[in-house]
Design an enzyme around this catalytic site. Structure first.
Site, PDB file in Angstrom:
ATOM      1  N   ARG A   1       1.000  -1.876  -0.085  1.00  0.00           N
ATOM      2  CA  ARG A   1       0.040  -0.067  -0.030  1.00  0.00           C
ATOM      3  C   ARG A   1       1.062   1.520   0.119  1.00  0.00           C
ATOM      4  O   ARG A   1       2.021   1.610   0.778  1.00  0.00           O
ATOM      5  CB  ARG A   1      -1.188  -0.482   1.442  1.00  0.00           C
ATOM      6  CG  ARG A   1      -1.925   1.478   1.487  1.00  0.00           C
ATOM      7  CD  ARG A   1      -2.453   1.033   2.967  1.00  0.00           C
ATOM      8  NE  ARG A   1      -3.249   2.720   2.509  1.00  0.00           N
ATOM      9  CZ  ARG A   1      -3.539   3.319   3.520  1.00  0.00           C
ATOM     10  NH1 ARG A   1      -2.867   3.017   4.832  1.00  0.00           N
ATOM     11  NH2 ARG A   1      -3.564   4.464   3.255  1.00  0.00           N
TER      12      ARG A   1
ATOM     13  N   ASN B   1      -7.729   1.782   9.123  1.00  0.00           N
ATOM     14  CA  ASN B   1      -6.515   2.003  10.436  1.00  0.00           C
ATOM     15  C   ASN B   1      -6.502   1.818  11.833  1.00  0.00           C
ATOM     16  O   ASN B   1      -8.201   3.286  12.270  1.00  0.00           O
ATOM     17  CB  ASN B   1      -5.899   3.763   9.785  1.00  0.00           C
ATOM     18  CG  ASN B   1      -5.553   3.532   8.447  1.00  0.00           C
ATOM     19  OD1 ASN B   1      -5.865   2.556   7.999  1.00  0.00           O
ATOM     20  ND2 ASN B   1      -4.863   4.334   8.213  1.00  0.00           N
TER      21      ASN B   1
ATOM     22  N   TYR C   1      -4.792   2.210  15.731  1.00  0.00           N
ATOM     23  CA  TYR C   1      -3.138   2.343  16.491  1.00  0.00           C
ATOM     24  C   TYR C   1      -3.791   1.975  18.368  1.00  0.00           C
ATOM     25  O   TYR C   1      -3.250   1.171  18.944  1.00  0.00           O
ATOM     26  CB  TYR C   1      -2.696   3.273  16.097  1.00  0.00           C
ATOM     27  CG  TYR C   1      -1.836   3.021  15.114  1.00  0.00           C
ATOM     28  CD1 TYR C   1      -1.037   2.871  14.888  1.00  0.00           C
ATOM     29  CD2 TYR C   1      -2.487   4.073  13.969  1.00  0.00           C
ATOM     30  CE1 TYR C   1       0.041   2.552  13.104  1.00  0.00           C
ATOM     31  CE2 TYR C   1      -2.441   4.389  12.543  1.00  0.00           C
ATOM     32  CZ  TYR C   1      -1.083   3.693  12.663  1.00  0.00           C
ATOM     33  OH  TYR C   1      -0.764   3.249  11.186  1.00  0.00           O
TER      34      TYR C   1
ATOM     35  N   GLU D   1      -3.793   0.221   7.850  1.00  0.00           N
ATOM     36  CA  GLU D   1      -2.367   0.571   8.872  1.00  0.00           C
ATOM     37  C   GLU D   1      -3.161   0.251  10.322  1.00  0.00           C
ATOM     38  O   GLU D   1      -4.091   0.052  11.079  1.00  0.00           O
ATOM     39  CB  GLU D   1      -2.375   1.705   9.163  1.00  0.00           C
ATOM     40  CG  GLU D   1      -1.878   3.214   7.901  1.00  0.00           C
ATOM     41  CD  GLU D   1      -1.414   3.966   8.053  1.00  0.00           C
ATOM     42  OE1 GLU D   1      -1.545   4.395   9.128  1.00  0.00           O
ATOM     43  OE2 GLU D   1      -2.067   5.413   7.276  1.00  0.00           O
TER      44      GLU D   1
ATOM     45  N   GLU E   1      -7.205   8.738   5.946  1.00  0.00           N
ATOM     46  CA  GLU E   1      -7.267   9.917   7.081  1.00  0.00           C
ATOM     47  C   GLU E   1      -7.649  10.971   6.586  1.00  0.00           C
ATOM     48  O   GLU E   1      -7.174  11.554   7.419  1.00  0.00           O
ATOM     49  CB  GLU E   1      -6.573   9.830   7.742  1.00  0.00           C
ATOM     50  CG  GLU E   1      -6.372   8.172   8.835  1.00  0.00           C
ATOM     51  CD  GLU E   1      -4.277   7.930   9.014  1.00  0.00           C
ATOM     52  OE1 GLU E   1      -4.197   8.887   9.316  1.00  0.00           O
ATOM     53  OE2 GLU E   1      -4.605   7.064   9.955  1.00  0.00           O
TER      54      GLU E   1
ATOM     55  N   HIS F   1      -2.127  11.283   0.596  1.00  0.00           N
ATOM     56  CA  HIS F   1      -1.978  11.273   2.306  1.00  0.00           C
ATOM     57  C   HIS F   1      -1.583  12.418   2.169  1.00  0.00           C
ATOM     58  O   HIS F   1      -0.869  12.117   2.270  1.00  0.00           O
ATOM     59  CB  HIS F   1      -1.470   9.937   1.901  1.00  0.00           C
ATOM     60  CG  HIS F   1      -0.654   8.996   3.158  1.00  0.00           C
ATOM     61  ND1 HIS F   1      -1.531   7.931   3.608  1.00  0.00           N
ATOM     62  CD2 HIS F   1      -0.544   9.804   4.245  1.00  0.00           C
ATOM     63  CE1 HIS F   1      -0.144   7.712   4.823  1.00  0.00           C
ATOM     64  NE2 HIS F   1      -0.755   8.593   5.227  1.00  0.00           N
TER      65      HIS F   1
HETATM   66  O1  IFM Z   1       2.475   7.149   9.524  1.00  0.00           O
HETATM   67  C1  IFM Z   1       0.827   7.642   9.984  1.00  0.00           C
HETATM   68  C2  IFM Z   1       0.776   7.465   8.959  1.00  0.00           C
HETATM   69  O2  IFM Z   1       0.600   8.474   7.659  1.00  0.00           O
HETATM   70  C3  IFM Z   1      -0.878   7.911   9.074  1.00  0.00           C
HETATM   71  N1  IFM Z   1      -1.078   6.451  10.336  1.00  0.00           N
HETATM   72  C4  IFM Z   1      -0.928   7.069  11.007  1.00  0.00           C
HETATM   73  C5  IFM Z   1       0.257   6.875  11.118  1.00  0.00           C
HETATM   74  C6  IFM Z   1       1.242   6.371  12.417  1.00  0.00           C
HETATM   75  O3  IFM Z   1       1.169   7.688  13.377  1.00  0.00           O
END
Ligand code: IFM
Length: 488
Positions: free
Chosen positions: A97, A313, A315, A390, A186, A141
């Site tokens: 990706r 995505n 985290y 992600e 995002e 992006h």
């Molecule tokens: O590095 C970033 C990415 O560009 C977009 N999503 C979160 C990642 C970590 O912060």
């Protein structure tokens, strides 16, 4: 995505409560890959006709990025493409990706295509296909051509139409070979960090501008899908990637705080994209900031395009309540605090620190949140296939000398990935149509406002020599990709 109560993990899942499972097999056809983004890895900022983007301007503005770091060289992916493609092969990746730099294709965001820019991505896509790696291309992006920002950027409706023209140009060039087209990565960050808090380029701090940008990004998505569909000749998937917030409320005011942030962070994207409407409570919550007259008749029909796959995505999680107006206000929302607010209309919401462990970003590690997110999306949109576009973690990695050569023993990242792959597997077991997983990131790179201080790669990059060293996490991931089974 909301969940008022932290889940009782054992009650919701089978297996280890801490998600440290091994031996789980993913379904056939599940696509294991890794992700990067143009400004974060390419470098070659002033080469072959590339025009400046907002991130060139922002990163070259003193005080905006840690240590004055810029993406001028980044991981030098532009010049090391063959080496990086071979690296992907050595890890057995099934997909890559990547994102396309708009100002490499159209230096001012409009007009004739820059052939050298197209050639780079042609080379990349052909190199992937020659190695049997599926190209997942993201059109945007965050690196808006600066010339478009000078005309208002995402607050200008015309930017959405310019984006569709750019999508068409790229689609005409690569539209027989790209497997998945992702319009935006995002848009929450583009709109709210770029125009609301000012932590990201272009660094504006205006709530109305942020909400206007939200709509124009949504519109740009729909227009780009329509443009791509006119020119592609294979049968690709169309997609968008969202960083949905997994929200938890604390105390009596938790539910109201969750509602407000869910509206701004999640539903303001999901509802128009998948239901063709904006949530009424967003209008109400932000009525003192804007009347939303930038939403024109017909826009929502354009925005609601069928998505072959929705990119997710993930985290960490977010804990909120309403501020009492007396005690010192907490603002641990996980994003760089530069003074401005990325939450227009949610002035009373307080973001609370959460229990660890944490990554180097200070983000809490909570694999249950990924499972919850996937399951809740599936419950709300049962026919919508999903892809994790992600997931990964920054840790303070060190290269060490071993008898076999340099190595990076990033045990924490291996643990993080194991736990999140376990969460993804559990979501699949609960019926989620999850098509794949793109680990962020293939290699260490420019982490936006944090410059090169945070390393997310499964491959280490020495920023002096640009030498790549696969970390233990890359070797662990190669075993997973090769077998389809979460290794020990
Ligand atoms: O590095 C970033 C990415 O560009 C977009 N999503 C979160 C990642 C970590 O912060």
């Amino acid at each position: 995505m909301t969940d008022q109560q932290p889940p009782t993990q054992q009650s919701r899942t089978q297996g280890n409560p801490d998600y440290r499972d091994a031996g789980l097999r993913f379904p056939d056809g599940f696509v294991f890959g890794s992700a990067t983004a143009s400004y974060q890895v390419e470098g070659a900022a002033n080469e072959d006709g590339r025009g400046p983007s907002i991130w060139d301007t922002f990163s070259h503005t003193p005080g905006k990025v840690w240590n004055g770091d810029t993406g001028d060289v980044a991981a030098d992916h532009y010049h090391r493409l063959e080496e990086d493609l071979d690296l992907m092969t050595s890890l057995g990746l099934q997909s890559y990706r990547f994102s396309i730099s708009w100002s490499r294709i159209q230096p001012t965001g409009r007009g004739e295509a820059n052939q050298a820019g197209l050639a780079f991505y042609t080379h990349l896509v052909d190199g992937l296909l020659a190695r049997g790696i599926r190209p997942i291309a993201t059109l945007y992006h965050w690196d808006l051509p600066q010339a478009l920002e000078d005309q208002g950027g995402w607050t200008n409706r015309e930017t959405a139409y310019a984006f569709a023209d750019y999508a068409r140009i790229v689609g005409e060039e690569l539209g027989d070979r790209v497997a998945t087209w992702t319009t935006l990565n995002e848009p929450w960050c583009s709109a709210y960090l770029g125009y609301g808090s000012g932590a990201h380029a272009p660094g504006r701090t205006d709530g109305e501008a942020a909400l206007t940008a939200v709509h124009h990004l949504n519109l740009a998505h729909g227009l780009a899908v329509l443009a791509l569909k006119e020119v592609v000749t294979n049968d690709p998937d169309f997609s968008i990637t969202l960083n949905l917030h997994v929200l938890r409320g604390e105390g009596e005011t938790g539910p109201e705080a969750v509602r407000q942030i869910d509206a701004l962070a999640n539903r303001v994207f999901l509802s128009p994209l998948l239901k063709g409407e904006y949530p009424a409570d967003v209008f109400e919550d932000t009525k003192d900031i804007t009347d939303w007259s930038f939403v024109r008749p017909g826009d929502l029909d354009i925005i609601r395009q069928p998505l072959d796959v929705l990119g997710v995505n993930y985290y960490s999680t977010t804990l909120v309540r309403l501020w009492d107006g007396v005690s010192p206000r907490q603002n641990s929302d996980g994003h760089k605090d530069v003074g401005g607010s990325p939450w227009p209309g949610a002035d009373r919401v307080e973001f609370l620190a959460q229990p660890g462990p944490y990554t180097e970003m200070g983000w809490n590690i909570e694999p249950a949140g990924l499972e919850e997110l996937l399951v809740s999306l599936h419950e709300e949109f049962p026919d919508q296939p999903l892809m994790i576009t992600e997931n990964g973690a920054a840790f303070a990695d060190e290269v060490v000398a071993t008898p076999d050569g340099p190595a990076v023993h990033d045990a924490e990242r291996v643990d993080y990935l194991r736990r999140h792959f376990t969460a993804a597997h559990r979501a699949i077991a609960r019926g989620v149509d999850l098509r794949g997983y793109q680990v962020w990131s293939l290699m260490d790179n420019f982490e936006w406002g944090y410059g090169y201080s945070k390393r997310f790669g499964i491959v280490h990059v020495d920023y002096d020599t640009l030498v790549r060293t696969p970390k233990d996490s890359a070797l662990w991931y190669a075993k997973l990709v090769g077998s389809g089974v979460i290794p020990k």
